[in-house]
Design a protein around this motif. Structure first.
Motif, PDB file in Angstrom:
ATOM      1  N   GLY A 148     -97.662 -53.506 -23.700  1.00  0.00           N
ATOM      2  CA  GLY A 148     -96.451 -54.484 -23.083  1.00  0.00           C
ATOM      3  C   GLY A 148     -96.367 -53.685 -21.789  1.00  0.00           C
ATOM      4  N   SER A 149     -96.498 -52.733 -21.603  1.00  0.00           N
ATOM      5  CA  SER A 149     -96.317 -51.828 -20.370  1.00  0.00           C
ATOM      6  C   SER A 149     -97.243 -53.075 -19.365  1.00  0.00           C
ATOM      7  N   ARG A 150     -98.340 -54.136 -19.823  1.00  0.00           N
ATOM      8  CA  ARG A 150     -98.816 -54.673 -18.729  1.00  0.00           C
ATOM      9  C   ARG A 150     -98.313 -55.453 -18.058  1.00  0.00           C
ATOM     10  N   PHE A 151     -97.564 -56.248 -19.449  1.00  0.00           N
ATOM     11  CA  PHE A 151     -96.297 -57.615 -19.840  1.00  0.00           C
ATOM     12  C   PHE A 151     -95.411 -57.007 -18.425  1.00  0.00           C
ATOM     13  N   ASN A 152     -94.674 -56.717 -18.179  1.00  0.00           N
ATOM     14  CA  ASN A 152     -93.614 -56.726 -17.777  1.00  0.00           C
ATOM     15  C   ASN A 152     -93.859 -55.061 -16.897  1.00  0.00           C
ATOM     16  N   PRO A 153     -92.997 -55.454 -15.332  1.00  0.00           N
ATOM     17  CA  PRO A 153     -92.783 -53.839 -14.911  1.00  0.00           C
ATOM     18  C   PRO A 153     -91.797 -52.885 -15.610  1.00  0.00           C
ATOM     19  N   ALA A 154     -90.805 -53.574 -15.993  1.00  0.00           N
ATOM     20  CA  ALA A 154     -89.981 -52.963 -16.535  1.00  0.00           C
ATOM     21  C   ALA A 154     -90.208 -51.793 -17.591  1.00  0.00           C
ATOM     22  N   LEU A 155     -90.956 -52.275 -18.788  1.00  0.00           N
ATOM     23  CA  LEU A 155     -91.790 -51.859 -19.705  1.00  0.00           C
ATOM     24  C   LEU A 155     -92.756 -50.933 -19.110  1.00  0.00           C
ATOM     25  N   SER A 156     -93.703 -50.963 -18.037  1.00  0.00           N
ATOM     26  CA  SER A 156     -94.504 -49.754 -17.641  1.00  0.00           C
ATOM     27  C   SER A 156     -93.549 -48.427 -17.157  1.00  0.00           C
ATOM     28  N   GLN A 157     -92.132 -49.131 -16.452  1.00  0.00           N
ATOM     29  CA  GLN A 157     -91.793 -47.777 -16.130  1.00  0.00           C
ATOM     30  C   GLN A 157     -90.710 -46.913 -16.748  1.00  0.00           C
ATOM     31  N   ILE A 158     -90.361 -47.661 -18.029  1.00  0.00           N
ATOM     32  CA  ILE A 158     -90.047 -47.176 -19.073  1.00  0.00           C
ATOM     33  C   ILE A 158     -90.881 -46.209 -20.181  1.00  0.00           C
ATOM     34  N   HIS A 159     -92.633 -46.592 -20.216  1.00  0.00           N
ATOM     35  CA  HIS A 159     -93.345 -45.761 -20.712  1.00  0.00           C
ATOM     36  C   HIS A 159     -94.013 -45.435 -19.629  1.00  0.00           C
ATOM     37  N   GLN A 160     -94.357 -44.998 -18.835  1.00  0.00           N
ATOM     38  CA  GLN A 160     -93.938 -43.720 -17.821  1.00  0.00           C
ATOM     39  C   GLN A 160     -92.689 -42.746 -17.943  1.00  0.00           C
ATOM     40  N   ASN A 161     -91.477 -43.574 -18.169  1.00  0.00           N
ATOM     41  CA  ASN A 161     -90.507 -42.230 -18.204  1.00  0.00           C
ATOM     42  C   ASN A 161     -91.053 -40.974 -19.435  1.00  0.00           C
ATOM     43  N   LEU A 162     -91.344 -42.932 -20.173  1.00  0.00           N
ATOM     44  CA  LEU A 162     -90.616 -41.338 -21.684  1.00  0.00           C
ATOM     45  C   LEU A 162     -92.357 -41.114 -22.161  1.00  0.00           C
ATOM     46  N   SER A 163     -93.051 -40.944 -21.255  1.00  0.00           N
ATOM     47  CA  SER A 163     -94.393 -40.053 -20.900  1.00  0.00           C
ATOM     48  C   SER A 163     -93.468 -38.685 -19.880  1.00  0.00           C
ATOM     49  N   VAL A 164     -92.963 -38.852 -18.955  1.00  0.00           N
ATOM     50  CA  VAL A 164     -92.745 -37.549 -18.596  1.00  0.00           C
ATOM     51  C   VAL A 164     -91.811 -36.612 -19.018  1.00  0.00           C
ATOM     52  N   LEU A 165     -90.644 -37.541 -20.808  1.00  0.00           N
ATOM     53  CA  LEU A 165     -90.154 -36.701 -20.697  1.00  0.00           C
ATOM     54  C   LEU A 165     -91.023 -35.899 -21.547  1.00  0.00           C
ATOM     55  N   SER A 166     -92.074 -36.710 -22.527  1.00  0.00           N
ATOM     56  CA  SER A 166     -92.072 -35.787 -23.455  1.00  0.00           C
ATOM     57  C   SER A 166     -93.210 -34.298 -22.438  1.00  0.00           C
ATOM     58  N   ASN A 167     -93.808 -34.749 -21.915  1.00  0.00           N
ATOM     59  CA  ASN A 167     -94.472 -33.043 -20.975  1.00  0.00           C
ATOM     60  C   ASN A 167     -93.312 -32.789 -20.478  1.00  0.00           C
ATOM     61  N   LEU A 168     -91.984 -33.311 -20.526  1.00  0.00           N
ATOM     62  CA  LEU A 168     -91.305 -32.186 -20.330  1.00  0.00           C
ATOM     63  C   LEU A 168     -90.126 -31.500 -21.314  1.00  0.00           C
ATOM     64  N   GLU A 169     -89.793 -32.239 -22.316  1.00  0.00           N
ATOM     65  CA  GLU A 169     -89.515 -32.012 -23.015  1.00  0.00           C
ATOM     66  C   GLU A 169     -91.019 -30.093 -23.941  1.00  0.00           C
ATOM     67  N   LYS A 170     -92.090 -30.387 -23.643  1.00  0.00           N
ATOM     68  CA  LYS A 170     -92.933 -29.492 -24.495  1.00  0.00           C
ATOM     69  C   LYS A 170     -93.023 -28.459 -23.216  1.00  0.00           C
ATOM     70  N   ARG A 171     -92.856 -28.723 -22.065  1.00  0.00           N
ATOM     71  CA  ARG A 171     -92.689 -27.603 -21.027  1.00  0.00           C
ATOM     72  C   ARG A 171     -91.332 -26.582 -21.168  1.00  0.00           C
ATOM     73  N   GLN A 172     -90.186 -27.895 -21.604  1.00  0.00           N
ATOM     74  CA  GLN A 172     -88.624 -26.661 -21.740  1.00  0.00           C
ATOM     75  C   GLN A 172     -88.915 -25.857 -23.129  1.00  0.00           C
ATOM     76  N   GLN A 173     -90.068 -26.254 -24.447  1.00  0.00           N
ATOM     77  CA  GLN A 173     -89.788 -25.714 -25.826  1.00  0.00           C
ATOM     78  C   GLN A 173     -90.792 -24.609 -25.042  1.00  0.00           C
ATOM     79  N   GLN A 174     -91.642 -24.537 -24.266  1.00  0.00           N
ATOM     80  CA  GLN A 174     -92.803 -23.756 -24.333  1.00  0.00           C
ATOM     81  C   GLN A 174     -91.993 -22.140 -23.179  1.00  0.00           C
ATOM     82  N   VAL A 175     -90.785 -22.998 -22.236  1.00  0.00           N
ATOM     83  CA  VAL A 175     -90.037 -21.804 -21.559  1.00  0.00           C
ATOM     84  C   VAL A 175     -88.717 -21.613 -22.204  1.00  0.00           C
ATOM     85  N   ILE A 176     -88.384 -21.731 -23.314  1.00  0.00           N
ATOM     86  CA  ILE A 176     -87.990 -21.185 -24.330  1.00  0.00           C
ATOM     87  C   ILE A 176     -87.950 -20.164 -24.951  1.00  0.00           C
ATOM     88  N   GLU A 177     -89.340 -20.949 -25.776  1.00  0.00           N
ATOM     89  CA  GLU A 177     -89.792 -19.759 -26.316  1.00  0.00           C
ATOM     90  C   GLU A 177     -90.472 -18.492 -26.204  1.00  0.00           C
TER      91      GLU A 177
END
Length: 542
Positions: free
Chosen positions: A454-483
């Motif tokens: 769906g990200s290829r259908f709408n730039p908004a969906l593409s931006q959402i997909h990119q934001n979710l990917s960035v948030l997922s990476n940030l969550e992993k890094r935050q978990q590593q920092v907490i540990e």
């Protein structure tokens, strides 16, 4: 297996963008593939043929009415005055009524297309004439009035000096003139006045003619869209010819003046000429919007668009192109609308260049423009295209980059209207299922894959997909920092305990002994002081 699919149905030869008559200018679908100049010539010839046919029809009707009147008059003289005159008059009245209705219908149709007062005066005057003719029997004046009405067809549409029916209708102010001027209209008027001050004497004449033209257009709201376009284009042509004679062939100065004239006139006339009630522009807008919504499932791969929206710069250019084609509707001046089309096209070329790492070609541009239009679904797209076609300075549409990009936009809209399975490299069965909503090319069983598709259908969906990917990476890094912080805290506590234990052991092994402090050599200790007394000075007499 990863071979790129063959391009089918979205290819257009550059020669197809030019006028069909081979004059070298850009054509337009709204002009049946002709340029503005050739279209006006064809339109004028067709208009003259129509006028001649209507003139011949009017003369024929007049001759028939005169013959009927003479025949009725001669028969009434031979018959008795009382008993047999009533049937003859009744027969003639039916014949006259039939002829009058036929004449009124045809003349009204003619004046609807060519006369500026087709919806008010002809109907009232025709009814008045019919009543007078039935009461007084003045048959000859009836035919003369018909010819007089048709002579009004040959009057120039924007002629202000002739005392025609427009002068009487112009006494009632139109809503667009009496309404309160908007901020944009006031700004355009001020800019126009400031510009004319630099022209001195020609500026006063230009202002006078422009204001007179706007006033005359206020009385022609009942004209059709093509007639309104003819009025504006005739004014452009007349003004341009006078400026060329004044500036002795300086086309650059003429173009600057005409740009300001167009801006002033079309800003003032926008509400009355954009999507007029006499046209079917609104109906075309709704049809195009429904068509684009039905094609919401079309992907970049189906159109063979050489754009990779995963690249941030490309995604940004795509978003800017969509924004430009949408904001085109917010402008009043045709030249400003063309500027947004040009800006959109340049963003498209930039997206293709960044993706392919080489300059974009015309074969890549048109499919990408179709994709942008499908994703944007611009408001009142057909109305804006027709507005530019009818009221823009024709020199901009016939040559230059503005004309080239506008012609491509018209081609893109035409392709969208006839987009089929063959053009999208699909089977007819799949195309019908996608169009009816029974199926979708996107995977429904995997939400992540659906979002990626769906990200290829709408730039908004593409931006959402990119934001979710960035948030997922940030969550992993935050978990590593907490540990890591928790591990560091545990190590610090253990280290503190070990240090304290070692210190205690050392203290127990080597206890602390506190010894008395030794006295200073000059301390006041009388008991233990065994130093000799200080030396005393001695005085010698000499």
């Amino acid at each position: 297996m990863s071979q790129r699919p063959e391009r089918r149905g979205i290819h257009v030869d550059q020669s197809e963008l030019l006028c069909k008559k081979g004059c070298g200018y850009y054509g337009n679908a709204a002009w049946q593939g002709l340029c503005s100049k050739c279209w006006r010539e064809e339109y004028q010839r067709a208009r003259q043929r129509q006028i001649q046919e209507d003139w011949a029809l009017a003369e024929k009707l007049q001759r028939e009415e005169e013959a009927a009147y003479v025949s009725s008059h001669s028969s009434s003289q031979t018959q008795p005055p009382q008993s047999h005159s009533q049937p003859s008059l009744a027969t003639f009245s039916k014949f006259e009524e039939k002829k009058t209705n036929e004449k009124t219908r045809k003349v009204t149709t003619v004046k609807k297309f060519f006369s500026p007062s087709s919806r008010t005066a002809p109907k009232k005057e025709s009814e008045k004439r019919e009543k007078e003719e039935k009461l007084q029997g003045r048959r000859e004046s009836h035919g003369e009035t018909l010819l007089r009405d048709l002579r009004g067809i040959f009057t120039q549409p924007w002629d202000m000096g002739s005392p025609t029916e427009e002068s009487h209708e112009g006494k009632t102010p139109s809503p667009s003139i009496t309404r309160q001027s908007s901020i944009e209209t006031d700004r355009a008027s001020q800019d126009f006045m400031e510009f004319l001050k630099t022209l001195q004497k020609p500026g006063r004449e230009i202002q006078k003619q422009s204001r007179a033209f706007i006033d005359s257009m206020g009385n022609k709201k009942d004209l059709g869209a093509e007639e309104l376009s003819e009025c504006v284009q005739d004014f452009y042509q007349g003004m341009s010819d006078r400026l060329l004679n004044h500036y002795k062939g300086s086309s650059e100065k003429v173009d600057r003046v005409m740009d300001q004239v167009e801006k002033y006139i079309m800003t003032r006339l926008y509400k009355s000429v954009f999507c007029p009630e006499t046209s079917d522009d609104e109906k075309k807008d709704l049809a195009t919007q429904r068509r684009i919504r039905a094609l919401h499932w079309v992907t970049i791969q189906m159109l063979c668009v050489p754009v990779d929206e995963e690249i941030p710069e490309v995604s940004d250019s795509v978003v800017k192109a969509i924004t430009d084609v949408i904001e085109m509707d917010s402008k009043r001046v045709p030249r400003d609308k063309l500027a947004f089309i040009t800006s959109c096209s340049k963003h498209i070329f930039n997206a293709i260049r960044v993706t392919k790492n080489e300059p974009a070609s015309a074969d890549d541009f048109l499919p990408t423009l179709i994709y942008i239009v499908l994703k944007a679904n611009p408001p009142r797209l057909q109305s804006n295209i027709q507005y530019i076609t009818r009221f823009c300075n024709p020199s901009r549409l016939m040559t230059g980059e503005d004309g080239y990009y506008f012609t491509n936009l018209c081609c893109a809209v035409a392709f969208i209207e006839k987009l089929d399975a063959h053009s999208l490299n699909l089977s007819p069965e799949d195309f019908e299922r996608y169009m009816s909503g029974q199926a979708s090319p996107r995977r429904q069983d995997d939400p992540a894959a659906w979002l990626q598709s769906g990200s290829r259908f709408n730039p908004a969906l593409s931006q959402i997909h990119q934001n979710l990917s960035v948030l997922s990476n940030l969550e992993k890094r935050q978990q590593q920092v907490i540990e890591g912080a928790q591990s560091l805290q545990t190590e610090l506590a253990e280290w503190q305990d070990s240090v304290a234990h070692e210190v205690q052991e050392i203290l127990e092994r080597y206890p602390l002994e506190i010894k008395s402090r030794a006295s200073a050599i000059d301390a006041e200790n009388v008991e233990n002081d065994r130093l000799p007394p200080p030396l005393q000075p001695q005085v010698f007499a000499g």
